[in-house]
Every structure is written in structure tokens, then in C-alpha cells.
Design an enzyme around this catalytic site. Structure first.
Site, PDB file in Angstrom:
ATOM      1  N   TRP A 117       0.814  -1.214   0.000  1.00 41.47           N
ATOM      2  CA  TRP A 117       0.000   0.000   0.000  1.00 41.47           C
ATOM      3  C   TRP A 117       0.850   1.268   0.000  1.00 41.47           C
ATOM      4  O   TRP A 117       0.505   2.251  -0.668  1.00 41.47           O
ATOM      5  CB  TRP A 117      -0.987  -0.022   1.159  1.00 41.47           C
ATOM      6  CG  TRP A 117      -1.972  -1.130   0.973  1.00 41.47           C
ATOM      7  CD1 TRP A 117      -2.067  -2.284   1.690  1.00 41.47           C
ATOM      8  CD2 TRP A 117      -2.964  -1.219  -0.060  1.00 41.47           C
ATOM      9  NE1 TRP A 117      -3.061  -3.086   1.174  1.00 41.47           N
ATOM     10  CE2 TRP A 117      -3.623  -2.463   0.105  1.00 41.47           C
ATOM     11  CE3 TRP A 117      -3.355  -0.378  -1.095  1.00 41.47           C
ATOM     12  CZ2 TRP A 117      -4.651  -2.879  -0.735  1.00 41.47           C
ATOM     13  CZ3 TRP A 117      -4.382  -0.786  -1.935  1.00 41.47           C
ATOM     14  CH2 TRP A 117      -5.021  -2.018  -1.747  1.00 41.47           C
ATOM     15  N   ASP A 191      -1.448   6.566   6.276  1.00 41.91           N
ATOM     16  CA  ASP A 191      -2.594   5.722   5.945  1.00 41.91           C
ATOM     17  C   ASP A 191      -2.774   4.749   7.107  1.00 41.91           C
ATOM     18  O   ASP A 191      -1.955   3.869   7.333  1.00 41.91           O
ATOM     19  CB  ASP A 191      -2.297   4.968   4.649  1.00 41.91           C
ATOM     20  CG  ASP A 191      -3.379   3.962   4.270  1.00 41.91           C
ATOM     21  OD1 ASP A 191      -4.355   3.806   5.032  1.00 41.91           O
ATOM     22  OD2 ASP A 191      -3.233   3.323   3.212  1.00 41.91           O
ATOM     23  N   LYS A 215     -12.269  -1.927   7.292  1.00 47.50           N
ATOM     24  CA  LYS A 215     -11.520  -2.817   8.177  1.00 47.50           C
ATOM     25  C   LYS A 215     -12.101  -2.796   9.600  1.00 47.50           C
ATOM     26  O   LYS A 215     -12.355  -3.838  10.188  1.00 47.50           O
ATOM     27  CB  LYS A 215     -10.053  -2.389   8.261  1.00 47.50           C
ATOM     28  CG  LYS A 215      -9.398  -2.060   6.933  1.00 47.50           C
ATOM     29  CD  LYS A 215      -9.175  -3.277   6.071  1.00 47.50           C
ATOM     30  CE  LYS A 215      -8.359  -2.924   4.840  1.00 47.50           C
ATOM     31  NZ  LYS A 215      -8.102  -4.064   3.963  1.00 47.50           N
TER      32      LYS A 215
END
Length: 379
Positions: A117, A191, A215
Site C-alpha cells: 500500500w 494511511d 476494516k
């Protein structure tokens, strides 16, 4: 004929198998939250309509939105000089919004690459501004976080970006990084999609924190961004409306219709976390869940985890079997015992157990019991 899966199921003595969803996302939400959604779905508080069809301008939803902001502020201790944005889309959108809002034409942004990511974010930023890779763990397959003293920041970067928890590699920063002197006094951008609200955060250490909902706190389609006010108004003139932090903040995240249902579920989850004891309790739960699984893996030669212990994720635990030819058998047998979505990412292979705030400890206990029986049969 009794299959191997049925034998394993009999060994676990499971009469009625509950489902434990170890998906990396969209992920398991707290059962109490889902029950509340079910109770209110068709008729929210006697209004005769569902929250899914309620106007975002209505007094009812305005109250929901305002309460969710208060609850989130309290949970994370968000300072008054930060704006809380409820954005459409996913965290990947904010990978683009960061350079578009925080970088001028000649600026450079620094990125620390610890997995898929952060690598993707750096690649996107490289299309929009100048990027310097301050550090990377690619040479060790992202099984650690590079030592801080080895980071090489650019001179006066607009910001330094890192992914707090990499879901694929299973690598997590233990805390906000203390930057080496070479990085200077730069803005931190993080993030936190896969560990948001799972532990306390010193928000004032950051200029921008963002997290996709799928999540830890709501269905996919909503992203929360915490933006320090002095960073608003820096967007380039040609930035599209919905990518301009300042414009979104000025309109209270309602420049256009927000994802009303997702926002509502997020608010219910914030309230649930408060009732459970706050992010401190979420952190305790995460440490206990992941600790149990790591201890079992480390003590059993049949399974292994490659991540250096100080940087092991509390949220995502990747592991491999001693014999990869057994992967399919493991996954099928696990699913037969109510343990689903354990397949590792295609770039890594093996297995991955994702355990966000909604995962009960019983799910991890059941997984360990299953793994123990599986290893005893196939080791």
C-alpha cells in the site's frame, strides 16, 4: 466415506459451527453493531423510513453526523485545530488527495515503503509531484521496517508518508516514527486504514491521517480523514472539487451527498467502541488476539511467520505451512469449521488471519484449535 474435513470437524467437536470471518476487508463488524443496524434498518427511530433512504440534510441525519464527530473526537482525543472529513470512496482516493493538497509544483514528498500500500501510494504520488523514497524494505520482502537512522529524507519535504499497518505483509509501525535529524521538521501523513481505532494515536504528531472504513468501523465506501487546519487551502487551482480538503471541510463533508448509510454504521461503531472502553480496550484486545496466534505459530514447526517480531501487525497475521501443497486442504478444512477468508494475498501466498476490532477472541481461539489439530494430522 468420511472425508478429511469431516474428521477434522469431528475432532473439534463442533455441532453448530459459527462463522468467523478473517477477511482483510471488507471485514467482520461487531455483532452488536450489526444487530442494531438490523433492528433500525426498516424504520429508524419511528420515522417510518430506513436510514438508507434518509436525506443527508434532514435533522435526523444531521444529528447522527454530529454525534459521530463528537464520539470520534473523544475516542482519539482529536485536537480542535483538526477537521474531521467523512469522504466518499476509499483510502486509495486519499493517496491522490495528499499530493494534490499538500504539494506545490516544485515540492517533493518523501515516502517510506514497507509494503504494497505504501508502494502504491508512492507510485500514485509520483504521477502528481516529485517523490523521494526515503526508505524501503523491499530488499527483505517487507518483513521489517527500515531503521530510522537509515532513512534519507529530501531537503524540506512537503510531507513524509507511511502506511501505519500493511495488510498484505503484516507489518505495523509500533508507534508514530521519531524521524532522524535528516528528515527535519516535516509533516507526517499516514494511511491508517487497517489499524484505525485499534489503539491510541497522538493525533497532533500528524498533518494528515486517513482510513478506509472497511476494516474497523463501517462497510466499504467511506473514508475518514483528519486534517490539520493549517494544511487546508493549499490545493492546486485545478484540483477537482471533491479532492480539495478545504472545500470539503467548509461544507462539513456534505459538498455533495455523502455515503449516508456507511456514515451511520460508523457512528454506531464509534459508540460501541466507547461502550467497550475506548481505543485503549481495542488495543488490549488486539494485543491479546494477535499474541495468542503468534505464540502458537512460533511454538509450532508446522507454521511460520516471516516478520521481525518488533514490527508484527496486531491486525493481520500472515503465515505459511511447512508444506505449501497442503494449502488448499487447509483452507477447505478451515472453511468447513467456520473459519473463512484465510487465504493469503496472491503476491505472498500462504495464509493470512485478519483480526480487526470486530473479531471476537473466540474466533482466534477456534482458529488456533483448528491449526493445532491440522498440524497434528499432517506434520
Amino acid at each position: 466415506m468420511i472425508t478429511e474435513m469431516k474428521i477434522l470437524r469431528m475432532a473439534l467437536k463442533v455441532a453448530t459451527t459459527p462463522i468467523y470471518n478473517f477477511s482483510p476487508g471488507p471485514a467482520m463488524l461487531p455483532r452488536e453493531v450489526m444487530q442494531k443496524v438490523r433492528e433500525e434498518f426498516l424504520d429508524w427511530h419511528g420515522l417510518g423510513m430506513s436510514i438508507a433512504e434518509m436525506s443527508h440534510r434532514s435533522p435526523a441525519f444531521t444529528g447522527i453526523a454530529e454525534q459521530s464527530v463528537r464520539d470520534l473526537s473523544e475516542l482519539l482525543g482529536i485536537p480542535e485545530n483538526y477537521r474531521i472529513l467523512f469522504l466518499q470512496g476509499g483510502a486509495t482516493h486519499v493517496m491522490s488527495m495528499a499530493p494534490l493538497n499538500l504539494c506545490r509544483e516544485t515540492d517533493c514528498a518523501d515516502y517510506v515503503i514497507t509494503g504494497n500500500w505504501s508502494k502504491r501510494a508512492a507510485g500514485e504520488a509520483g504521477r502528481l509531484t516529485n517523490v523521494n523514497i526515503a526508505a524501503s524494505s523491499a530488499d527483505v520482502n517487507h518483513t521489517t521496517i527500515p531503521d530510522r537512522e537509515d532513512w534519507r529524507c529530501s531537503e524540506k519535504p512537503a510531507y513524509l508518508y507511511f502506511c501505519d499497518n500493511e495488510t498484505i505483509a503484516g507489518v505495523e509501525f509500533p508507534s508514530a516514527p521519531v524521524l532522524p535529524d535528516s528528515c527535519g521538521d516535516t509533516v507526517l501523513v499516514s494511511d491508517m486504514t487497517s489499524n484505525f481505532l485499534s489503539r491510541p494515536v497522538q493525533v497532533d504528531r500528524y498533518g494528515l491521517i486517513f482510513a478506509g472504513a472497511q476494516k474497523n468501523f463501517a462497510p466499504a465506501g467511506l473514508t475518514i480523514a483528519l486534517v490539520r487546519e493549517d494544511l487546508l487551502g493549499r490545493a492546486r487551482p485545478d484540483v477537482p472539487f471533491l479532492y480539495d480538503f478545504r472545500l470539503l471541510a467548509e461544507h462539513g463533508s456534505m459538498f455533495n451527498t455523502p455515503p449516508v448509510f456507511n456514515w451511520y454504521v460508523a457512528g454506531l461503531t464509534f459508540a460501541w467502541i466507547r461502550q467497550q472502553g475506548g481505543v485503549e480496550r481495542m488495543h488490549e484486545n488486539a494485543l491479546r488476539r494477535s499474541g495468542k496466534l503468534y505464540d502458537f505459530i512460533d511454538a509450532n514447526d508446522f507454521y511460520s511467520n516471516p516478520v521481525e517480531k518488533p514490527y508484527r501487525s496486531r491486525m493481520n497475521v500472515p503465515f505459511v505451512l511447512a508444506d505449501a501443497d497442503l494449502d488448499r486442504t487447509f483452507l477447505d478444512a478451515a472453511a468447513d469449521n467456520g473459519l473463512v477468508e484465510l487465504k493469503g494475498h496472491r503476491s505472498v501466498g500462504g495464509m493470512r488471519a485478519s483480526m480487526y476490532n470486530g473479531m471476537p477472541e473466540a474466533g482466534v481461539d477456534t482458529l488456533i484449535e483448528f491449526m493445532e489439530h491440522f498440524a497434528s494430522r499432517y506434520a
